[in-house]
Design a protein around this motif. Structure first.
Motif, mmCIF file in Angstrom:
data_model
loop_
_atom_site.group_PDB
_atom_site.id
_atom_site.type_symbol
_atom_site.label_atom_id
_atom_site.label_comp_id
_atom_site.label_asym_id
_atom_site.label_seq_id
_atom_site.Cartn_x
_atom_site.Cartn_y
_atom_site.Cartn_z
ATOM 1 N N ARG A 143 83.429 115.793 2.412
ATOM 2 C CA ARG A 143 82.497 115.029 1.669
ATOM 3 C C ARG A 143 82.842 115.026 0.059
ATOM 4 O O ARG A 143 83.631 115.964 -0.061
ATOM 5 C CB ARG A 143 81.007 115.512 1.848
ATOM 6 C CG ARG A 143 80.857 116.835 1.426
ATOM 7 C CD ARG A 143 79.393 117.327 1.620
ATOM 8 N NE ARG A 143 79.345 118.729 1.422
ATOM 9 C CZ ARG A 143 78.753 119.164 0.271
ATOM 10 N NH1 ARG A 143 78.689 118.245 -0.675
ATOM 11 N NH2 ARG A 143 78.756 120.418 -0.135
ATOM 12 N N TRP A 144 82.155 114.211 -0.648
ATOM 13 C CA TRP A 144 82.760 113.928 -2.220
ATOM 14 C C TRP A 144 81.739 115.084 -2.773
ATOM 15 O O TRP A 144 80.529 115.202 -2.617
ATOM 16 C CB TRP A 144 82.440 112.652 -2.595
ATOM 17 C CG TRP A 144 82.848 112.612 -4.158
ATOM 18 C CD1 TRP A 144 82.185 112.596 -5.035
ATOM 19 C CD2 TRP A 144 84.035 112.543 -4.576
ATOM 20 N NE1 TRP A 144 82.681 112.563 -6.089
ATOM 21 C CE2 TRP A 144 84.266 112.493 -5.994
ATOM 22 C CE3 TRP A 144 85.450 112.553 -3.939
ATOM 23 C CZ2 TRP A 144 85.202 112.489 -6.706
ATOM 24 C CZ3 TRP A 144 86.543 112.440 -5.107
ATOM 25 C CH2 TRP A 144 86.477 112.480 -6.305
ATOM 26 N N ASN B 60 86.423 109.943 6.296
ATOM 27 C CA ASN B 60 85.412 110.846 7.109
ATOM 28 C C ASN B 60 84.847 109.965 8.353
ATOM 29 O O ASN B 60 84.820 108.839 8.010
ATOM 30 C CB ASN B 60 84.505 111.488 5.927
ATOM 31 C CG ASN B 60 83.324 110.663 5.422
ATOM 32 O OD1 ASN B 60 83.561 109.348 5.647
ATOM 33 N ND2 ASN B 60 82.566 111.040 4.446
ATOM 34 N N ASP C 211 81.804 108.750 8.035
ATOM 35 C CA ASP C 211 81.060 107.686 7.729
ATOM 36 C C ASP C 211 81.852 106.662 6.971
ATOM 37 O O ASP C 211 81.183 105.631 6.455
ATOM 38 C CB ASP C 211 80.011 108.305 6.769
ATOM 39 C CG ASP C 211 79.091 109.616 7.028
ATOM 40 O OD1 ASP C 211 78.781 109.232 8.224
ATOM 41 O OD2 ASP C 211 78.879 110.245 6.232
ATOM 42 N N ARG D 247 83.722 106.896 4.437
ATOM 43 C CA ARG D 247 84.246 106.891 2.999
ATOM 44 C C ARG D 247 85.506 107.418 2.924
ATOM 45 O O ARG D 247 86.087 108.346 3.784
ATOM 46 C CB ARG D 247 83.323 107.962 2.521
ATOM 47 C CG ARG D 247 81.787 107.331 2.390
ATOM 48 C CD ARG D 247 81.710 106.234 1.413
ATOM 49 N NE ARG D 247 81.928 106.618 0.169
ATOM 50 C CZ ARG D 247 81.049 107.200 -0.683
ATOM 51 N NH1 ARG D 247 79.905 107.456 -0.292
ATOM 52 N NH2 ARG D 247 81.510 107.576 -1.812
ATOM 53 N N MET E 3 88.167 109.713 1.554
ATOM 54 C CA MET E 3 88.164 110.999 0.919
ATOM 55 C C MET E 3 89.320 111.345 0.012
ATOM 56 O O MET E 3 89.359 112.073 -0.909
ATOM 57 C CB MET E 3 87.910 112.176 1.866
ATOM 58 C CG MET E 3 86.668 112.319 2.806
ATOM 59 S SD MET E 3 85.362 112.530 1.517
ATOM 60 C CE MET E 3 84.388 110.952 1.127
ATOM 61 N N ASN F 214 86.157 108.088 -4.538
ATOM 62 C CA ASN F 214 84.822 108.307 -4.257
ATOM 63 C C ASN F 214 83.853 107.038 -3.859
ATOM 64 O O ASN F 214 82.864 107.001 -3.378
ATOM 65 C CB ASN F 214 84.225 109.343 -5.418
ATOM 66 C CG ASN F 214 84.111 108.518 -6.736
ATOM 67 O OD1 ASN F 214 85.084 108.118 -7.355
ATOM 68 N ND2 ASN F 214 82.825 108.561 -7.272
#
Length: 554
Positions: free
Chosen positions: A158-159, A213, A215, A217, A219, A228
């Motif tokens: 995650r970010w 990831n 979701d 998104r 990374m 991001n």
């Protein structure tokens, strides 16, 4: 439609099709093969790139895993967790502070690890190298059976706004001396540190590797810093995950069409996507295609110009021949074409001129033959209706004349008069003077008849020395005058055969057509009776049978 059926159009269309079909067919085949080769090459490149990235990622994770594993066996960490589980609250705080100090000292030496956090067996934080660790609700489940085999637990990356980078948390178990799980050591790794190892910039300068990831998104990207805000559509991500290792065309994270494929990391909850801009992949192919289209267009233009000139050189002479042929069909045989070429069309033009000359010659011969035939026909027609000696109408023509006059009389009731005459004592004259003189007398009488009648009247030789005259639309009084004029003209005839003048007398009978005269037999019978009466009365006189009366003239 007529234009499309012309030879010129057919030559042009054939030339264009003969150029276009092979060119397009060969071009399409080559470009299709080239596209397949490009697709296979890109697929191999992306697969190699994705496998390389996956391998590098696994090596990077294993490297940090072994470091974390070694760190998790440190006595201070094991003892701190062991003491914490048995000590009072005051001792617990002292151990946590000592452990936190140890973790910070280790963190300073390991720059690739952003955070070091120790959790107890229930997942609660015991100590950390940072004041506010990113580990929140990290769950792990190590039973006594798999604690030695499972190795580590990784949470989805995650970010982190705190570190302004993508974090990957890996937890390794902390074991007691008897391999009992005391807790877990969680290390927060900066994914950015593996960016340069994801691909070889020299071998794959145009390709891109993305770490995504669950979701969707992004990374980490192999050459993009600010990731991001980037994400991949979940439907596209699912398609890539279902067709692992197969190339697909889709809209990438930069909202441009790309060719890409995906691999699922076996160690981490990360999807590795290798992609390449489709426009860049097919840029050279599109350039070659456009160049091919331009070349084909130029070739078609050249072929069309050559075909037009070729068709012109064929069609124009043919059109001249067609026009000249039409003039001949219309009857103009004076056509002559100039020979402008030395090929087959030139020879055809020469043959056309020879044909026209032959036609003109044949026409002249035909005209002469027609003229001769017309003259003969006229002569035959004249001979068929005239007497050969006197030139007057013969009995056959006389029959037609009488029938026609009877029909006219029936229609309009306009009378006509008939005169029948013969030369008195002609047999004596013929025997005494000779047949030549007798014929000359008959010819002279015929000439007197022609000179005494109108152009609308008819004179015929009835037979031997007998003659018959038909006066149309004439009364008996007018006929009497004509008869006397005839008698006076033949009274004296000069015979060249004997060289002297001969006295000739005529007996003439006259009748006027009546309603009872329905056939020419009746007419001839009546006029013959009138002639008989003239002879019986002493010859050399005119005898007229008027309607309802008979008059004798001397």
């Amino acid at each position: 439609m007529t234009t499309l059926r012309s030879i010129k159009s057919k030559i042009i269309v054939f030339a264009i099709l003969a150029t276009l079909i092979p060119s397009l067919g060969l071009g399409l085949l080559l470009f299709q093969q080239n596209e397949t080769m490009i697709s296979d090459s890109v697929t191999r490149e992306l697969r190699t790139l994705a496998k390389h990235a996956s391998r590098e990622l696994d090596l990077w994770v294993n490297e940090h895993f072994y470091a974390a594993r070694a760190l998790s066996t440190a006595n201070i960490i094991v003892n701190a967790l062991s003491v914490t589980s048995r000590s009072e609250v005051s001792d617990h705080e002292e151990n946590d502070q000592a452990l936190a100090h140890y973790l910070r000292s280790v963190h300073e030496r390991l720059d690739t690890m952003l955070e070091l956090t120790v959790l107890d067996a229930e997942g609660d934080m015991v100590a950390s190298s940072v004041i506010e660790p990113s580990v929140m609700n990290f769950s792990f489940d190590w039973s006594q059976d798999n604690v030695l085999t499972q190795g580590f637990v990784a949470s989805p990356p995650r970010w982190s706004t705190q570190h302004e980078t993508a974090l990957l948390n890996i937890a390794v178990p902390i074991l007691s001396l008897d391999n009992f799980v005391l807790g877990a050591l969680v290390i927060a790794l900066d994914l950015h540190t593996i960016q340069t190892a994801l691909k070889d910039a020299k071998k794959n300068p145009l390709s891109e590797v993305l770490l995504i990831n669950p979701d969707g998104r992004v990374m980490l990207a192999s050459h993009v810093e600010a990731v991001n805000v980037l994400s991949l559509d979940t439907e596209i991500l699912e398609r890539l995950q279902k067709q692992t290792g197969q190339t697909l065309v889709f809209d990438g994270v930069m909202q441009q069409q790309v060719i890409g494929l995906a691999y699922l990391s076996e160690m981490l909850p990360i999807t590795i996507v290798a992609e390449r801009n489709r426009k860049d992949v097919y840029a050279a192919w599109i350039k070659q295609r456009n160049l091919f289209i331009v070349q084909v267009g130029i070739l078609l233009l050249i072929i069309a110009i050559v075909a037009i000139r070729l068709a012109h050189s064929i069609v124009v002479p043919l059109q001249r021949l067609v026009d000249a042929t039409q003039q001949i069909v219309k009857g103009d045989l004076e056509v002559r074409l100039t020979v402008l070429q030395k090929d087959e069309l030139g020879r055809l033009t020469q043959m056309f001129n020879h044909m026209a000359d032959k036609l003109r010659q044949n026409q002249s011969e035909i005209e002469v033959a027609n003229q001769t035939m017309m003259q003969k026909n006229q002569l035959l027609e004249k001979l068929s209706i005239t007497d050969g000696l006197t030139g007057l109408y013969n009995r056959s023509k006389l029959s037609l004349i009488l029938n026609d006059q009877l029909e006219r009389f029936k229609r309009n009731k306009r009378p006509f008069v008939m005169l029948m005459m013969d030369v008195d004592y002609f047999k004596h004259l013929n025997d005494s003077l000779g047949h030549v003189a007798g014929d000359e007398i008959l010819v002279a009488v015929a000439k007197a008849l022609n000179n005494s009648i109108r152009s609308v009247d008819f004179a015929a030789r009835y037979g031997g020395d007998e003659f018959l005259v038909v006066l149309t639309e004439t009364t008996v009084e007018q006929a009497l005058s004509t008869a006397e004029r005839i008698r006076s003209q033949v009274a004296k005839i000069h015979c060249n055969a004997i060289g002297e003048t001969v006295k000739v007398a005529l007996s003439i009978g006259i009748i006027e057509c009546e309603s009872s005269d329905t056939t020419q037999t009746i007419l001839l019978s009546r006029v013959d009776s009138a002639l008989y009466e003239a002879k019986r009365a002493g010859r050399d006189q005119v005898y007229c049978i008027k309607p309802r009366s008979i008059k004798k003239l001397h």
